[in-house]
Design a protein around this motif. Structure first.
Motif, mmCIF file in Angstrom:
data_model
loop_
_atom_site.group_PDB
_atom_site.id
_atom_site.type_symbol
_atom_site.label_atom_id
_atom_site.label_comp_id
_atom_site.label_asym_id
_atom_site.label_seq_id
_atom_site.Cartn_x
_atom_site.Cartn_y
_atom_site.Cartn_z
ATOM 1 N N SER A 176 -56.907 -14.309 13.576
ATOM 2 C CA SER A 176 -56.140 -15.293 12.815
ATOM 3 C C SER A 176 -57.069 -16.251 12.087
ATOM 4 O O SER A 176 -56.833 -16.604 10.925
ATOM 5 C CB SER A 176 -55.217 -16.087 13.744
ATOM 6 O OG SER A 176 -54.396 -15.219 14.472
ATOM 7 N N MET A 203 -58.652 -14.707 9.165
ATOM 8 C CA MET A 203 -57.702 -14.632 8.053
ATOM 9 C C MET A 203 -57.611 -15.973 7.317
ATOM 10 O O MET A 203 -57.563 -16.005 6.091
ATOM 11 C CB MET A 203 -56.326 -14.213 8.571
ATOM 12 C CG MET A 203 -55.374 -13.809 7.475
ATOM 13 S SD MET A 203 -53.822 -13.194 8.135
ATOM 14 C CE MET A 203 -53.042 -14.732 8.589
ATOM 15 N N ILE A 229 -36.729 -15.793 11.041
ATOM 16 C CA ILE A 229 -38.184 -15.621 11.024
ATOM 17 C C ILE A 229 -38.619 -14.173 10.762
ATOM 18 O O ILE A 229 -39.420 -13.934 9.857
ATOM 19 C CB ILE A 229 -38.811 -16.201 12.315
ATOM 20 C CG1 ILE A 229 -38.680 -17.732 12.264
ATOM 21 C CG2 ILE A 229 -40.259 -15.794 12.474
ATOM 22 C CD1 ILE A 229 -39.082 -18.437 13.534
ATOM 23 N N PRO A 230 -38.088 -13.183 11.504
ATOM 24 C CA PRO A 230 -38.522 -11.820 11.186
ATOM 25 C C PRO A 230 -38.103 -11.362 9.788
ATOM 26 O O PRO A 230 -38.840 -10.608 9.152
ATOM 27 C CB PRO A 230 -37.873 -10.945 12.257
ATOM 28 C CG PRO A 230 -37.042 -11.815 13.095
ATOM 29 C CD PRO A 230 -37.280 -13.233 12.732
ATOM 30 N N GLY A 233 -40.700 -11.973 7.034
ATOM 31 C CA GLY A 233 -41.908 -11.155 6.941
ATOM 32 C C GLY A 233 -41.643 -9.681 6.698
ATOM 33 O O GLY A 233 -42.556 -8.868 6.666
ATOM 34 N N GLY A 276 -43.056 -10.396 2.367
ATOM 35 C CA GLY A 276 -43.685 -9.305 3.124
ATOM 36 C C GLY A 276 -44.231 -8.218 2.202
ATOM 37 O O GLY A 276 -45.346 -7.722 2.419
ATOM 38 N N SER A 333 -54.384 -12.978 2.362
ATOM 39 C CA SER A 333 -54.581 -13.906 3.476
ATOM 40 C C SER A 333 -53.928 -15.251 3.183
ATOM 41 O O SER A 333 -53.294 -15.858 4.053
ATOM 42 C CB SER A 333 -56.072 -14.129 3.732
ATOM 43 O OG SER A 333 -56.685 -12.909 4.049
ATOM 44 N N SER A 358 -50.297 -14.863 3.631
ATOM 45 C CA SER A 358 -49.962 -14.804 5.060
ATOM 46 C C SER A 358 -49.949 -16.195 5.666
ATOM 47 O O SER A 358 -49.113 -16.514 6.512
ATOM 48 C CB SER A 358 -50.971 -13.932 5.807
ATOM 49 O OG SER A 358 -51.048 -12.669 5.215
ATOM 50 N N LEU A 382 -46.857 -17.932 4.652
ATOM 51 C CA LEU A 382 -45.747 -17.424 5.459
ATOM 52 C C LEU A 382 -45.775 -18.057 6.851
ATOM 53 O O LEU A 382 -44.732 -18.439 7.393
ATOM 54 C CB LEU A 382 -45.826 -15.893 5.556
ATOM 55 C CG LEU A 382 -44.793 -15.214 6.451
ATOM 56 C CD1 LEU A 382 -43.381 -15.501 5.972
ATOM 57 C CD2 LEU A 382 -45.016 -13.700 6.487
ATOM 58 N N THR A 383 -46.997 -18.196 7.410
ATOM 59 C CA THR A 383 -47.127 -18.824 8.729
ATOM 60 C C THR A 383 -46.563 -20.242 8.699
ATOM 61 O O THR A 383 -45.806 -20.637 9.592
ATOM 62 C CB THR A 383 -48.605 -18.863 9.166
ATOM 63 O OG1 THR A 383 -49.140 -17.557 9.050
ATOM 64 C CG2 THR A 383 -48.734 -19.350 10.597
ATOM 65 N N VAL A 420 -42.831 -20.170 8.585
ATOM 66 C CA VAL A 420 -42.272 -19.818 9.888
ATOM 67 C C VAL A 420 -42.319 -21.009 10.838
ATOM 68 O O VAL A 420 -41.341 -21.314 11.527
ATOM 69 C CB VAL A 420 -43.041 -18.616 10.493
ATOM 70 C CG1 VAL A 420 -42.702 -18.435 11.951
ATOM 71 C CG2 VAL A 420 -42.724 -17.357 9.717
ATOM 72 N N LEU A 421 -43.475 -21.698 10.851
ATOM 73 C CA LEU A 421 -43.612 -22.859 11.737
ATOM 74 C C LEU A 421 -42.586 -23.933 11.382
ATOM 75 O O LEU A 421 -41.981 -24.552 12.266
ATOM 76 C CB LEU A 421 -45.032 -23.439 11.655
ATOM 77 C CG LEU A 421 -46.128 -22.560 12.257
ATOM 78 C CD1 LEU A 421 -47.497 -23.189 12.063
ATOM 79 C CD2 LEU A 421 -45.869 -22.317 13.744
#
Lengths: 259, 289
Positions: B39, B42, B223-224, B227, B244, B261, B264, B267-268, B271-272
């Motif tokens: 992580s 990334m 959340i899923p 992505g 995604g 990256s 991503s 996206l993180t 999600v958070l």
């Protein structure tokens, strides 16, 4: 209790929504036509074709090897993590164990892709990298099941063992381990099922040389859809269904909480 | 409850430091190497240049011809500079929100029916919701290819939504049922005695009490979906790409790892933010109830 006809009817409609598509897949796996548009006649030739397909057998073998090894590794590490999370107050361990399964799968997939290639080179993607990747996300599921099993137990048993002079290791081997065994087995079966079914993380960590069953389905669906996909899907469904039944027989309580 | 909470302290005070170390260290070490380090790599990669042949350009020294090396904010500037990327993020949130709403509407009657069924039937009814999960995710998506194909509905936004709902529905049913099952039925009797209509009993009693279940189920669906790349790819058209798909293309198509990256990482954060919001709403829901 209060169950109005409207409630029952709409719930039945949703259950149908859940099952009709899968029934369609199964029914058309026996259809004697290359197209899944209309029913022509009954045949098992798609299954016969599937069994003779060498690529498919290779993919099945890969899936099985990956699932067995990853489930074994994740069971050992996840059981440890589950015990530690239950007994010791730490923020770090739950964070490390649970974050990989709370995030969208693609994030773990791409970060492992970067990691493997920058650390071990372009050619490193192999059966081993898939196994490592699967272990990483399965640990959390095993840990949750084992921790749930421990949480339901009477702590005085462990105190009794200590009072009777058992060392921590003896307490673990003779008291804790036998008690959590159903949880450990359920966790192992869960890890196996998740691994054999995984598509996203495998997709990023397998490279070109390691086809698995889900990767094969993906390619077939994208390139040429034939009832062979239906046949393969039906067989996979039977496999996971069997696993769930077995898991339910061994540890009925642990499976209910898998959601 | 107090017994289990005091147990960890008594266990550690008895000097079982070795047991603690033996159970914590192996999973921690494994996850540090294969989760934390990747992580962080990334995150670092999102500030680097792509290599000429894909992957990453070196951080120091001269790179290959035509390669820039060192650190850069370029990936972030490209992302913010062109509205198309922000649009795809917004679209992904839209699809995730619609999927969540559709899942909620469909999951509620099922969860309510199970919760109000006799105890001996409940486990079977729950199992029936989870059983379709025994099929591979791609099989469930493929099933809709077969069904929607003849109706000319394939490769559309609608097909993507149907696929998303189908794949994620149990994630909404289970937490909702877990919540509804705990409701005290006498509350509804009281409401009825006080003259509340069936609709009012649902809307003013059952529904507000179920908010924590709704929020945790929503997070498990939302959340899923954010992505997901396979469903838009298989059931959708080119216009239906989500975050995604963008990430997948950056890594395997254009092989621009730094850009992938950065996406991503975005996206993180998304999600958070969603997870934080769901947790906050769930707490508020509990407090109000």
């Amino acid at each position: 209790m209060r169950r109005s006809p409207l409630l029952v009817a709409s719930a039945i409609a949703v259950y149908l929504f859940l099952y009709v598509p899968l029934a369609v897949v199964v029914v058309f796996s026996f259809n004697d036509s290359k197209l899944s548009a209309e029913w022509v006649g009954f045949t098992t030739s798609w299954y016969a074709k599937l069994v003779r397909n060498d690529e498919m057998l290779k993919a099945a073998t890969n899936s099985l090897v990956i699932a067995v090894v990853a489930a074994a590794a994740a069971t050992v590490l996840g059981t440890m993590a589950g015990i530690a999370m239950h007994r010791y107050k730490s923020r770090l361990l739950p964070f490390m164990v649970l974050t990989p399964i709370a995030m969208p799968e693609i994030l773990l997939g791409v970060s492992l892709l970067i990691f493997f290639i920058t650390t071990f080179g372009e050619e490193s993607l192999s059966l081993l990298t898939v196994i490592v990747a699967h272990t990483t996300f399965c640990i959390g599921f095993v840990a949750i099941i084992v921790r749930a099993r421990l949480a339901g137990m009477d702590e005085s048993i462990f105190e009794a063992a200590r009072d009777l002079g058992a060392t921590p290791w003896q307490t673990f081997r003779l008291v804790t381990l036998p008690l959590i065994t159903p949880g450990v087995i359920a966790g192992a079966l869960m890890a196996f099922t998740l691994s054999i079914d995984d598509f996203v993380i495998t997709f990023f960590t397998a490279g070109a040389g390691v086809p698995t069953l889900p990767l094969t389905i993906y390619t077939m669906v994208k390139v040429a859809v034939t009832p062979e996909v239906n046949a393969l899907s039906t067989l996979l469904m039977l496999l996971t269904l069997t696993l769930i039944v077995v898991a339910g027989k061994i540890a009925p309580d642990a499976i209910g909480g898998k959601g | 409850m107090s017994a289990t909470e005091s147990a960890p302290r008594s266990a550690s005070s008895q000097g079982s430091g070795l047991v603690r170390w033996l159970t914590s260290a192996p999973p921690l070490a494994f996850l540090t190497i294969f989760f934390l380090v990747p992580s962080l790599i990334m995150v670092g990669a999102s500030f680097r240049f792509p290599g000429e042949l894909g992957a990453l350009a070196p951080l120091f020294g001269p790179g290959a011809e035509g390669e820039e090396t060192g650190l850069t904010l370029e990936n972030y500037q490209v992302f913010l500079g062109d509205t198309i990327y922000v649009q795809i993020f917004v679209k992904s949130f839209g699809v995730a929100a619609l999927t969540t709403l559709a899942c909620l509407v469909m999951a509620y009657p099922v969860a309510l029916l199970i919760a109000r069924s006799p105890k001996r039937h409940r486990n079977l009814l729950v199992l029936l919701c989870v059983l379709p999960f025994a099929s591979n995710f791609l099989v469930r998506v493929y099933a809709w290819m077969i069904i929607l194909g003849p109706f000319d509905l394939l490769f559309s936004r609608l097909a993507v939504l149907v696929g998303m709902v189908y794949v994620h529905l149990p994630f909404m049913i289970l937490p909702l049922y877990t919540n509804l099952e705990k409701h005290d039925p006498t509350l509804l009797d009281a409401a009825q005695d006080l003259g509340a209509s069936a609709w009012n009993r649902f809307w003013r009693v059952t529904f507000p009490l179920s908010l924590p279940g709704i929020f945790s189920g929503s997070a498990l669906v939302f959340i899923p979906v954010l992505g997901m790349f396979a469903i838009p790819e298989i059931l959708g058209g080119k216009d239906d790409w989500l975050v995604g798909n963008l990430i997948k293309e950056s890594f395997l198509g254009t092989r621009d790892w730094p850009f992938g990256s950065m996406l991503s990482l975005m996206l993180t954060f998304a999600v958070l933010a969603i997870a934080g919001l769901a947790a906050w709403l769930a707490r508020r829901g509990v407090a109000r109830a």
